[in-house]
Design a protein around this motif. Structure first.
Motif: not given
Ligand SMILES: [Fe+2]
Length: 396
Positions: A58, A147, A151, A346
């Motif tokens: 991802h 991002h 994560h 986003w």
């Molecule tokens: Fe994400």
């Protein structure tokens, strides 16, 4: 000298930051692999985490979408080009792959996903060699990096949740003991939020607007384990008077009388720390408590949580004794858009969390240096405590 923020990073700095971030992501992934959690089937299906293999794919998918596929939003139908992976969108778009599907998706093996990650990163870095050094041109790159940072911290949370040992470079950033104290702030008008022209901003930080903060007193440090243990010992979890209605509802659905991971031993409290059971250190800030627990402690102690305005006022006005950044901090502020909010590209970031989540401020020991900023707004559901979160108290 401290590491500069990713928000103003140049193309050259971003290229280097992508290497650092990726090496960090892969180090974390290898920790999971060492414990057998690189195969989704072996990962417990907990509501607050995704299989590390899915996270890995991802992260690269998101960077590919915004930087290489020219997507105007996080919806892959807005992409100009297809993914390098035939089923990239099906597997790694969080809207296409529901939480439970991330265990079922028949994801490629780790080796193939690592190749995909490397390919995307190298292409992103190639593009950085030809891009202008202005905020608009660098937006997708900075977004993809942020991002990956977010994560990365989620993966560190997952190490804690699954009881996997922390890699040495994160373990070194343990929290030194704190000294307790209070600071009086005179209050005043604060420009809450990000000013225009300061580089990358998340949509929920837009835009700076005046907020009046009356005089207040704030703890210089977070509530310690020793302080929280007094609340526990005083029957804090048994006395409904300390708990909000939502807190009581949460408490009734649990079987807990202490923070997540605490167990009693003959010599005192133990806590679970990345798979190890260690004695609770009284001087360290209490961590892994949810909003309800933080609020109940405050009622018991005759204190309250700071608002996000007070928090930002305190931190941006600076005070030598004020310490932040070791754990995220609960505030009493529900997560809402600032006046004039417009959703950013986003789409899944802020909007789905408004009204249901609570604002967290600060950063944690697992937050990369480039990500730390006093105006950053974290957010979480009130009943969540798997993050590296604690709280400090306030008074008028
Ligand atoms: Fe994400």
């Amino acid at each position: 000298m401290s590491t500069p923020s990713f928000r103003n990073a140049t193309a050259l700095e971003l290229a280097a930051a992508f290497d650092e971030a990726r090496s960090h992501t892969l180090t974390l992934f290898d920790c999971f692999a060492g414990a057998g959690f690189d195969v989704p089937d072996k990962v417990p299906r907990l509501a607050h985490l995704s299989p590390p293999l899915w996270e890995l794919g991802h992260i690269a998918w998101f960077a590919e979408l915004f930087v290489l596929r020219g997507a105007a939003s996080s919806n892959p139908t807005d992409a100009v080009r297809a993914s390098l992976l035939t089923k990239g969108d099906e597997w790694f778009d969080p809207n296409a792959a529901s939480h439970s599907a991330r265990w079922e998706a028949g994801l490629p093996a780790a080796g193939k996903l690592k190749t995909y990650c490397r390919e995307v990163k190298e292409r992103v870095q190639d593009k950085l060699e030809h891009v202008g050094n202005d905020d608009a041109a660098l937006y997708p790159f900075r977004l993809a990096l942020a991002h990956e940072y977010l994560h990365g911290e989620e993966l560190a949370n997952t190490l804690q949740s699954l009881g996997v040992i922390l890699p040495p470079q994160l373990a070194q950033r343990s929290i030194p003991p704190w000294s307790l104290g209070e600071i009086r702030f005179p209050g005043g008008t604060l420009q809450l939020g990000a000013a225009r022209g300061e580089g990358f901003v998340f949509d929920n930080e837009q835009w700076a607007h005046p907020v009046y903060v009356p005089a207040f007193t704030m703890d210089s440090t977070l509530v310690s384990n020793a302080q929280y243990a007094e609340f526990v010992a005083d029957g804090g979890y048994e006395n409904p008077r300390y708990w909000s209605a939502a807190g009581r509802a949460w408490l009734m659905a649990q079987d807990c009388a202490a923070p997540r991971g605490w167990t009693r031993s003959s010599s005192g409290w133990l806590c679970e720390r990345f798979g190890l059971h260690i004695a609770v250190n009284g001087q360290e800030p209490v961590r892994h408590v949810n909003l309800f627990e933080a609020q109940a402690y405050c009622v018991w102690a005759g204190r309250r949580l700071p608002s996000e305005g007070e928090w930002e006022f305190a931190v941006t006005n600076g005070h030598a004794a004020l310490r932040w950044g070791d754990l995220w901090e609960w505030t009493c502020t529900p997560f809402e858009p600032y006046p004039g909010f417009e959703a950013g590209p986003w789409r899944d970031y802020s909007v789905p969390a408004f009204a249901t989540h609570q604002v967290l401020r600060g950063a944690s020991f697992a937050t990369p240096e480039r990500m730390r900023w006093p105006k950053f707004r974290g957010f979480a559901l009130p009943d969540r405590s798997q993050m590296f979160v604690g709280f400090r108290t306030c008074a008028y």
